[in-house]
Design an enzyme around this catalytic site. Structure first.
Site, PDB file in Angstrom:
ATOM      1  CG  ASP A   1       3.043  16.819  22.995  1.00 36.05           C
ATOM      2  OD1 ASP A   1       4.645  16.545  22.867  1.00 36.05           O
ATOM      3  OD2 ASP A   1       3.052  15.118  22.436  1.00 36.05           O
ATOM      4  CB  SER A   2       8.534  16.828  25.991  1.00 34.55           C
ATOM      5  OG  SER A   2       9.319  18.535  25.588  1.00 34.55           O
TER       6      SER A   2
ATOM      7  CD  GLU B   1       3.938  14.078  17.802  1.00 34.25           C
ATOM      8  OE1 GLU B   1       3.016  13.011  18.392  1.00 34.25           O
ATOM      9  OE2 GLU B   1       4.686  14.656  19.359  1.00 34.25           O
TER      10      GLU B   1
ATOM     11  CG  ASP C   1       3.580  19.632  20.694  1.00 29.80           C
ATOM     12  OD1 ASP C   1       4.218  19.572  19.380  1.00 29.80           O
ATOM     13  OD2 ASP C   1       4.589  19.357  21.253  1.00 29.80           O
TER      14      ASP C   1
ATOM     15  CD  GLU D   1      10.859  12.533  18.524  1.00 28.88           C
ATOM     16  OE1 GLU D   1      10.556  13.184  18.193  1.00 28.88           O
ATOM     17  OE2 GLU D   1      11.217  12.067  20.013  1.00 28.88           O
TER      18      GLU D   1
ATOM     19  CE  LYS E   1       6.433  19.788  18.046  1.00 25.30           C
ATOM     20  NZ  LYS E   1       6.125  18.161  17.841  1.00 25.30           N
TER      21      LYS E   1
HETATM   22  O1  KIV Z   1       7.050  17.465  22.536  1.00 24.50           O
HETATM   23  C1  KIV Z   1       8.544  18.215  22.143  1.00 24.50           C
HETATM   24  O2  KIV Z   1       9.424  17.972  22.788  1.00 24.50           O
HETATM   25  C2  KIV Z   1       8.826  17.561  21.553  1.00 24.50           C
HETATM   26  C3  KIV Z   1      10.233  17.836  20.578  1.00 24.50           C
HETATM   27  C4  KIV Z   1      10.551  16.620  20.569  1.00 24.50           C
HETATM   28  C5  KIV Z   1      10.622  18.527  18.653  1.00 24.50           C
HETATM   29  O3  KIV Z   1       8.051  17.477  20.281  1.00 24.50           O
END
Ligand code: KIV
Length: 289
Positions: free
Chosen positions: A70-71, A141, A109, A207, A139
């Site tokens: 999600d980055s 959180e 994500d 993290e 993934k």
């Molecule tokens: O979205 C992302 O890039 C992340 C990493 C920082 C692990 O969750």
């Protein structure tokens, strides 16, 4: 796509320029490979990727997992944080990456708000990443509080990587970018790690967790740990590629190591191009029909 798994898993990596390079056998990275790597002490590598060419380059370099994080929100889409990105924005990026890899495991994500409401909401979102975008796993959180969501996904056939410690989607609850699990609060992170393993996650990203806490968790868990700002004793490491390879400058988190200076390469290329066009030296006769 082959229906014969053994053919698929030993497909040639590519023949290289001119078709002469020896074909390297490829084994797709699977969840059990990561667990075996942990038990052999073989470090696991993960990078973010959000497009076709970075996916091809990192896959050919041998990275084990590609995270379409999600980055993307603050590295591709121009937002300041990861909060605004939507499922509909991440799906095409994830699809581009999964279409471009031969070996790496592609991680979709789940963005903020797409799974926290209920296990059912999480399942329906994760299914979209698997069906529409070809992700190999997802993934999400959160620690113990996300156990019911993880359980639902895993029972429904979706491999899950959990993400604990500092969780950027909860930045406003956590009071900003801060190391989590210092001092008395280490027990909470350790409990989170155990809870996500118990719920069925096959790996956990940690993290901004103190190195000694991350080392203890790594020792106590059966599943692999992948650190970002969690010290050297995790089973693997992940970085955002724009940070690791210098696509941007400005303030970097302490946990980032810069391995390349892509921004300078692109700036120099762009300046040389502008200068050639302005000076009428490009296109030359060799570029002209
Ligand atoms: O979205 C992302 O890039 C992340 C990493 C920082 C692990 O969750």
């Amino acid at each position: 796509m082959s229906t014969n798994p053994s053919a698929e898993e030993t497909a040639p990596y590519g023949t290289g320029p001119g078709g002469n390079a020896p074909a390297k056998p490829v084994r797709k990275v699977r969840t059990h490979h990561l667990r075996e790597m942990k038990h052999r002490g073989d470090k696991i590598t993960m990078l973010t990727s959000y497009d076709m060419y970075s996916a091809q380059i990192f896959d050919e370099a041998g990275v084990d997992l590609l995270l379409v994080g999600d980055s993307a929100s603050n590295n591709v889409l121009g937002n300041e944080t990861s909060l605004p990105v939507t499922v509909d924005e991440l799906l095409p990026l994830t699809r581009a990456v999964s279409r471009s890899v031969k070996r790496a495991m592609v991680v979709g994500d789940l963005p903020f708000g797409s799974y926290q409401a209920s296990p059912e909401q999480g399942y329906l979102t994760a299914v979209r990443f698997m069906k529409e975008a070809g992700a190999h796993c997802v993934k999400l959180e959160g620690g113990a509080e996300m156990a019911p969501v993880i359980k639902k996904l895993v029972e429904g056939g979706i491999p899950v990587i959990a993400h604990i410690g500092f969780t950027p989607q909860s930045e406003h609850v956590l009071g900003g970018y801060r190391v989590q699990g210092r001092g008395d609060t280490s027990d909470r992170i350790i409990d989170d790690a155990k809870a996500v393993q118990e719920a069925g996650a096959f790996a956990v990203v940690m993290e901004m967790v103190p190195g000694d806490v991350a080392a203890q968790i790594t020792k106590e868990l059966e599943i692999p740990t992948i650190g970002i700002g969690a010290g050297p004793d995790c089973d693997g490491q992940v970085l955002v590629w724009q940070d690791a390879f210098g696509m941007r400058d400005g303030k970097m988190a302490r946990f980032v190591k810069q391995y390349a200076d892509v921004k300078s390469v692109l700036s120099e290329g762009a300046e040389a191009y502008i200068s050639d066009v302005k000076g009428s030296t490009f296109p030359g006769p060799e570029h002209t029909f």
